[in-house]
Structures are given as structure tokens and as C-alpha cells.
Motif scaffolding. Structure first.
Motif, PDB file in Angstrom:
ATOM      1  N   LEU B  81       4.692   3.931   3.208  1.00 41.25           N
ATOM      2  CA  LEU B  81       5.824   3.152   3.699  1.00 41.25           C
ATOM      3  C   LEU B  81       5.404   1.733   4.062  1.00 41.25           C
ATOM      4  N   PHE B  84       5.891  -0.653   1.226  1.00 41.50           N
ATOM      5  CA  PHE B  84       7.239  -1.204   1.053  1.00 41.50           C
ATOM      6  C   PHE B  84       7.550  -2.256   2.114  1.00 41.50           C
ATOM      7  N   ASP B  85       7.019  -2.055   3.309  1.00 47.36           N
ATOM      8  CA  ASP B  85       7.196  -3.084   4.343  1.00 47.36           C
ATOM      9  C   ASP B  85       6.498  -4.373   3.921  1.00 47.36           C
ATOM     10  N   LYS B 159       8.141   0.576  -6.843  1.00 48.73           N
ATOM     11  CA  LYS B 159       7.594  -0.724  -6.467  1.00 48.73           C
ATOM     12  C   LYS B 159       7.955  -1.774  -7.516  1.00 48.73           C
ATOM     13  N   ARG B 179      12.233   1.596  -0.060  1.00 48.18           N
ATOM     14  CA  ARG B 179      11.523   2.260   1.025  1.00 48.18           C
ATOM     15  C   ARG B 179      12.303   3.471   1.525  1.00 48.18           C
ATOM     16  N   GLU B 183      10.981   7.247   1.618  1.00 43.48           N
ATOM     17  CA  GLU B 183      10.905   8.018   2.865  1.00 43.48           C
ATOM     18  C   GLU B 183      11.581   9.374   2.703  1.00 43.48           C
TER      19      GLU B 183
END
Lengths: 194, 194
Positions: B81, B84-85, B159, B179, B183
Motif C-alpha cells: 500500500l 500506491f501512496d 501500478k 490503492r 487493499e
DNA sequence: ACACAGGGAGACAGGTCTGTCTACCATAAA
DNA sequence: TTTATGGTAGACAGACCTGTCTCCCTGTGT
């Protein structure tokens, strides 16, 4: 007359798609198409306007093809999965309508005109919107969905990811992998709906 | 000495990333960096080898940055995660290390050298493999996964999809959307594991 | 039969590109 | 002080680019 114009567009597309718009010169297009320079400049103001016409041509051709493939299945889940099947055919060169797979012409061109203000960039963006509309229509046929906008975005995102992966990594199975995830999501959607 | 070389690479990258490698001439790079042409040709054989060096430079810089961001979180779900942040920060220009977001330099360059035999194309492919390796390491930390290879592929695909969507459509929220799906997948994974 | 438009062929201008080469200027080691 | 070395500045060659223009041929409508 308009025949020559179309011929120029198609030859230009084939070369632009393979080598990029900046790498291909006018003269190469003329040589391959057997058309005179004067004729080109009676139909187009400049190379830039030829690029523009090529983007329109490819947009129409691609969207029509994809739309047809999705319409051939039942609206909703089947239609969405048909999109990934269509992509799989494209990646593996089973579609005569489109040229030999070389990634997405619009993503490639966007890379060459990276500035958001550039006209080609905006045309590429418009193309992606049109494709998104096709997905949106299918999602609407799914019935009640928790967050339809997000689902549409994610499906479009999966599509882009599959195209890039197929081109850069050469992974011709990318569409199948993306399809599997899409199917899981849509099945989960159905279950939660009941 | 090596200082000039580095300066050339960084100036070239900034221009190539903005305008594409074909659109930028050697002279423009020289003018902006204030370095003489002879110096360039003592360090590089040709423009092509400068392009190659720039790809290596960006590869190292990008992979190091992303790796760092993923290492800052716990291995496994959190690490994934965190990727993605990190992408979200990149898209929204909150990372000084990388230049102003203009899509993925490797995807863009790949579009300019679409033929699989071209060296730049292969370097882009290698870069994507290195990024995939980062994801793979995180997935291995998840513990038992039904099909780890597929999960890695899908995360990499998400991505790429996010990057392209952020660039072409200008959707700066693309990383957040991706994201969210990641999750959900990882949570479902945890549940099925128990 | 004749006029005329459309297009083929390609010369040409003016600009840009890569890559080489010369001439000169620093700085630093011998 | 002298001699390398590494850099700047930029002229230059040769190729290629876009876009204009002229000349000529061919087919078609009248």
C-alpha cells in the motif's frame, strides 16, 4: 481525390505507430504511399494536421472495433469481460482491423507530446474518454452498484495497465490476467447485490 | 570531469522527460547546461549512448526512491500500500527527488522506440522488471498466497494503469483508486488465509 | 478535338540535426 | 616556466527535415 487523402492517413498511421510521429518524416510517408508531396499539401496544411487526422482515424477505428466486440455480448458483466477478450486478441495479433500490436497509439503519442497543452495530447485524452464511455454503458447495465464511478475507473485503469504491460514487458497474457481480476470483482458485486 | 558528465545526464533527462528524446536536440541540451559540444562527445559516443545513460540514471533514481518508500513500511500489505501512496505523492508533485510528473519516462520512451529490438525499449523493459521485483519481495512477505505470481502481476499492472491514467487523462486520483482495489484484494487474501 | 483539373516527380529554399574539427583559454603538475 | 590536460566557443560538413514551386503527364467533360 479523397481516396488519396485516406491512403495518406493509413500509410502515415502505419509508420507513426511503428516508429513514432517525430521519428517519421513526410518523405518516408510519400515514398511508401507513392503519393506526391504536392498532393499531401493540398489535403493537409502541415505535418501537424496530418498527425491530427491520423489520431482521428485511429480513434474512430479503434472505438468502433471495441464497441462492436462489446455489443456482441450481453450488456453488463459479459460485455465487460468481452472487452478483455478483445484486448487479448489484439495483443496476440488476431485482429486484422488493427495493425500489428505495438502498444496503444494514443499512449505512445501522448508520450511524445507530454505537455498537457499540446493538441495531440488532448486528442489522446479525448480518445480515452470515449473508451471510458463504453465501459460506463456496460456498468450501468449491471444494475445497482455501490460505487459505479469507481468501478468504471478501475476497469479503465485495468485496461490501460494491461496494454502497457503487454507492450513494455511483452507480456501477451496481460489481458487474461486483468480479465481474471475483473471477473472476481464483478462476481463479488453480484453476490453483494443479492 | 565526471561532474560534467552527470550534469549532461541530468539536463538531458529534464528535457527528454518533458519533450521526448526525439524532439530534443543535442544543441538544446548543450545550451541549457552551458557545456561545450566537444565535452559531450568525450563522454558519450553519440546521442543514442546519452539516451542510454539517461535511462540508467532515471532507473536507479526511481527504483531507489520507490524501494525506500516501501521499506519505510512493514513488509507485506503495508509495504504494498505504501507503493500506491508513493505513486500518489509522485502524481501530485510532492516528491522533489523526481521531476514534475509527466508520466513514466520508461513508458514514454518505449513509445518512441516501439520496436522490441531497439535498445531503449529493452532498457525500459528491464526497469519494469526491477520494479516488479520490489513488488514480488513484498508479496513474499505476505505469507501463503494462493497464486503469488498472479498477485504480483496484477499489482504491477495496477501500478502501470494508474500511471497512464494520471498522465493521459490527467486524473491525479488514479493512485488512490488503484490503492483501494489493492487493499480489497489483500484483505480478501488475509481472510481466506485464516 | 480541346481545355482543364488532378496528380506524379522532384528541384529547391531555409532550417535543424548530429558529429568533427580547429583555435583558444584555463589550471595544475613538473 | 613550461607543458599537459580538460574545458569553452563555435565553424563546418553532410545529412535530413518541412514546405513551396515548377514542369509534365494523363484522364475526363464538353
Amino acid at each position: 481525390m479523397t481516396d488519396k487523402r485516406q491512403q495518406l492517413i493509413e500509410t502515415a498511421f502505419a509508420l507513426f505507430y511503428r516508429y513514432g510521429t517525430h521519428a517519421v518524416g513526410i518523405n518516408e510517408i510519400l515514398k511508401q504511399s507513392g503519393i506526391a508531396k504536392k498532393t499531401l499539401y493540398t489535403h493537409f496544411d502541415s505535418k501537424a494536421s496530418l498527425v491530427e487526422a491520423v489520431l482521428h482515424y485511429r480513434d474512430e477505428r479503434f472505438v468502433n472495433w471495441l464497441d462492436q466486440r462489446m455489443q456482441d455480448s450481453e450488456p453488463g458483466k459479459a460485455g465487460i469481460l468481452a472487452m478483455f477478450d478483445a484486448l487479448d486478441d489484439w495483443f496476440n495479433d488476431r485482429v486484422e482491423t488493427l495493425a500489428k500490436f505495438n502498444g496503444c497509439f494514443f499512449i505512445n503519442t501522448c508520450g511524445e507530446y507530454a505537455e498537457a497543452e499540446a493538441l495531440p495530447h488532448q486528442l489522446c485524452c479525448q480518445h480515452k474518454s470515449r473508451v471510458r464511455d463504453l465501459i460506463e454503458a456496460q456498468v450501468k447495465s449491471l444494475g445497482e452498484v455501490k460505487e459505479p464511478e469507481w468501478l468504471v475507473d478501475i476497469l479503465a485503469l485495468l485496461k490501460e495497465g494491461a496494454i502497457v504491460t503487454a507492450q513494455v514487458q511483452g507480456d501477451k497474457q496481460a489481458a487474461i490476467k486483468a480479465r481474471r481480476l475483473a471477473e472476481q470483482m464483478l462476481t463479488a458485486q453480484e453476490v453483494s447485490q443479492k
